[in-house]
Structure formats: structure tokens, C-alpha cells
Design a protein around this motif. Structure first.
Motif, PDB file in Angstrom:
ATOM      1  N   GLY A   1      60.949  48.444  30.522  1.00 18.37           N
ATOM      2  CA  GLY A   1      62.166  48.759  29.787  1.00 18.37           C
ATOM      3  C   GLY A   1      62.003  50.033  28.976  1.00 18.37           C
ATOM      4  O   GLY A   1      60.888  50.545  28.779  1.00 18.37           O
ATOM      5  N   ASP A   2      63.128  50.556  28.485  1.00 15.70           N
ATOM      6  CA  ASP A   2      63.122  51.783  27.699  1.00 15.70           C
ATOM      7  C   ASP A   2      63.272  51.428  26.225  1.00 15.70           C
ATOM      8  O   ASP A   2      64.372  51.431  25.674  1.00 15.70           O
ATOM      9  N   GLY A   3      62.145  51.091  25.592  1.00 18.66           N
ATOM     10  CA  GLY A   3      62.166  50.727  24.186  1.00 18.66           C
ATOM     11  C   GLY A   3      62.696  49.334  23.981  1.00 18.66           C
ATOM     12  O   GLY A   3      62.984  48.613  24.937  1.00 18.66           O
ATOM     13  N   PRO A   4      62.860  48.887  22.739  1.00 14.72           N
ATOM     14  CA  PRO A   4      63.391  47.547  22.473  1.00 14.72           C
ATOM     15  C   PRO A   4      64.773  47.363  23.085  1.00 14.72           C
ATOM     16  O   PRO A   4      65.597  48.278  23.067  1.00 14.72           O
ATOM     17  N   PHE A   5      65.025  46.156  23.613  1.00 18.73           N
ATOM     18  CA  PHE A   5      66.301  45.872  24.268  1.00 18.73           C
ATOM     19  C   PHE A   5      67.461  46.009  23.279  1.00 18.73           C
ATOM     20  O   PHE A   5      68.518  46.515  23.621  1.00 18.73           O
TER      21      PHE A   5
ATOM     22  N   GLY B   1      68.121  52.650  30.736  1.00 19.18           N
ATOM     23  CA  GLY B   1      66.701  52.322  30.808  1.00 19.18           C
ATOM     24  C   GLY B   1      66.408  50.853  30.968  1.00 19.18           C
ATOM     25  O   GLY B   1      65.241  50.444  31.020  1.00 19.18           O
ATOM     26  N   TRP B   2      67.449  50.025  31.085  1.00 19.42           N
ATOM     27  CA  TRP B   2      67.266  48.581  31.157  1.00 19.42           C
ATOM     28  C   TRP B   2      67.997  47.924  32.326  1.00 19.42           C
ATOM     29  O   TRP B   2      67.419  47.170  33.089  1.00 19.42           O
ATOM     30  N   THR B   3      69.284  48.170  32.430  1.00 22.94           N
ATOM     31  CA  THR B   3      70.109  47.466  33.400  1.00 22.94           C
ATOM     32  C   THR B   3      69.667  47.765  34.828  1.00 22.94           C
ATOM     33  O   THR B   3      69.595  48.930  35.230  1.00 22.94           O
ATOM     34  N   LEU B   4      69.382  46.713  35.586  1.00 23.12           N
ATOM     35  CA  LEU B   4      68.976  46.852  36.981  1.00 23.12           C
ATOM     36  C   LEU B   4      70.170  46.532  37.872  1.00 23.12           C
ATOM     37  O   LEU B   4      70.790  45.475  37.739  1.00 23.12           O
ATOM     38  N   ARG B   5      70.452  47.446  38.809  1.00 23.74           N
ATOM     39  CA  ARG B   5      71.595  47.316  39.709  1.00 23.74           C
ATOM     40  C   ARG B   5      71.146  47.358  41.164  1.00 23.74           C
ATOM     41  O   ARG B   5      70.054  47.831  41.493  1.00 23.74           O
TER      42      ARG B   5
END
Length: 258
Positions: free
Chosen positions: A65-69, A224-228
Motif C-alpha cells: 500500500g501507499d502509506g497508511p490506508f 496507491g491502494w485500490t486494486l482493479r
């Protein structure tokens, strides 16, 4: 790390699982046409804090991930399938929404996810895909119990998803839970029976079949988080936390039917 819970800790796990189920049920009922994803995150925050629980996501900062969620619930829509970071997006008729929630209550974590359609539109392909993940989840739970192996669960999941015609991504899958959200053993969504860790009473597992309609390839959003899905196809994800008991498996995050 693999944790085996004591009977006292198992009672706490049941309470955590019930809380997760209640929050997800409430969020699903409020997720209607016109609802903003940031509203869902705010409502989840309110329910978590009111229960005296702790979000497993706000400070979550793994290597992928890109830093804290920085949010309280994962909100994935249509082609988003995992780690959907809430954003300023309004739900539309026919959207396929996945809500994924993990919280800790009295030191024990439970993790669950549901996929559903918003509004009146019911695309048959989306209904079938959600149902396939739910069947795969049920199949894995059916074979879980003391003495079963992780490969038995993976094989059960993979058999259902493959028969339904979906490609299977092996990067992300189920996992152990306990005092923390992500623990060993890893539960891939396909595998060989009779292999892997042997299940023991007191073990908590988060089992989570997920699929993309026509690809097994993920791409990461600019957040930086969501996976598509790499093709932009729709996706679905179903997850329960279960406890291995002396006689089988107990679903801790089942949403009440009444």
C-alpha cells in the motif's frame, strides 16, 4: 505467526464477528443510489467507535500500500475488487459494490466482506459472479474443521470458481486472524487438497474468494491502494471469519437473517 485462541478469547472473537456483521449489514442497507462512498466510511467510523472497537485499516500500512490506508472500511465499486479506498464517488443504479471491514474488539479481530448491487438494475452476469464467490466461500467452510488442511479449503474455492468460468488471481487470498488482522496461514483461492497447515480448534481464519469477470490481472489506482481489474471488468468478493471448533467450523461474521 499462527495464534490458537483460548475459550475466553473465542468468546471475544464471537463478539467481534457479530459487530463486523452488524456494521456491514447497516452499511449495505444505507448504500443506495446517490450515497457517497465517503458517507459509508463516516458511518462505519461512527459504529466502530460507538462500540468501543478499533479499526484495523486507519493506520494499516503494508508494503503493497501507499502509506497508511487512512479510512475505516474498504469500498470497492464495479471494476475495483480489493482495498478500495473511500473517495468522493456517488453510487449509481446497478453499481456492484464490495464492502470489506476488519475491526478489533477487546483484542480480537474479525474480517468480512460482502458484494451486492445497488438500486433496481440487476445485470445477470453480476448476480452470477457474486453468487459464485458466495458458493466458493460456503464450499471452503464446509470442508473446514479440525484435521483438515489449508489446501482442502483452497481446492474447494478454486473448484467452484473454475467451474463457474472465472480466472483466479493468486496474489491475494484468505488468512489467519487473531490479535492482528493478517496472520498465517495464507489461504490461496486455488490449491491442492491434502497440503498445507493442518487446522486446529481455536484457529481463526478469514476466507475470501474474489474474482474478476474476464481476467486474473490486477492494476493499482493512483491512490496507491485500490486494486482493479486490468480489463475494467466487474468484480466480486465474499469473506467470512470462521473459528475452527472441536467439531467443525463456526461462522463468526454471518449477517443475521432477521
Amino acid at each position: 505467526m499462527i495464534e490458537i485462541l483460548t475459550p475466553v478469547e473465542m468468546d471475544r472473537a464471537r463478539a467481534t464477528g457479530a459487530l463486523v456483521a452488524r456494521i456491514l449489514q447497516t452499511m449495505k442497507s444505507r448504500a443506495v443510489v446517490g450515497t457517497n462512498l465517503l458517507e459509508i466510511d463516516r458511518w462505519a467510523r461512527e459504529m466502530i467507535l460507538e462500540a468501543g472497537a478499533v479499526s484495523c485499516y486507519v493506520d494499516y500500512a503494508p508494503s503493497f500500500g501507499d502509506g497508511p490506508f487512512g479510512h475505516y472500511i474498504c469500498t470497492s465499486v464495479n471494476d475495483a475488487v480489493l482495498h478500495g479506498r473511500p473517495r468522493d464517488q456517488v453510487l449509481r443504479d446497478g453499481d456492484l459494490v464490495t464492502l470489506d471491514l476488519a475491526v478489533s474488539l477487546d483484542g480480537v479481530v474479525a474480517d468480512s466482506a460482502i458484494s451486492f448491487l445497488v438500486g433496481d438494475a440487476r445485470p445477470a452476469s453480476s448476480v452470477a459472479m457474486i453468487a459464485a464467490t458466495e458458493r466458493a466461500l460456503a464450499a471452503a467452510i464446509d470442508v473446514a474443521g479440525p484435521g483438515a488442511r489449508i489446501g482442502d479449503l483452497s481446492h474447494a474455492i478454486g473448484s467452484v470458481l473454475t467451474e463457474a468460468g472465472y480466472p483466479i488471481n493468486m496474489e491475494f487470498g484468505g488468512h489467519g486472524v487473531g490479535s492482528t488482522m493478517h496472520q498465517d496461514p495464507h489461504i490461496a483461492n486455488a490449491g491442492r487438497p491434502g497440503r498445507g497447515y493442518r487446522l486446529r480448534p481455536g484457529l481463526l481464519l478469514a476466507i475470501e474468494p474474489w474474482v474478476m469477470a474476464d481476467t486474473d490481472e490486477l492494476v493499482t489506482d493512483a491512490d496507491g491502494w485500490t486494486l482493479r481489474s486490468a480489463t475494467g471488468c466487474r468484480t466480486a468478493h465474499s469473506e467470512h471469519t470462521i473459528a475452527i471448533t472441536e467439531t467443525g467450523a463456526e461462522i463468526l461474521t454471518r449477517i443475521p437473517t432477521s
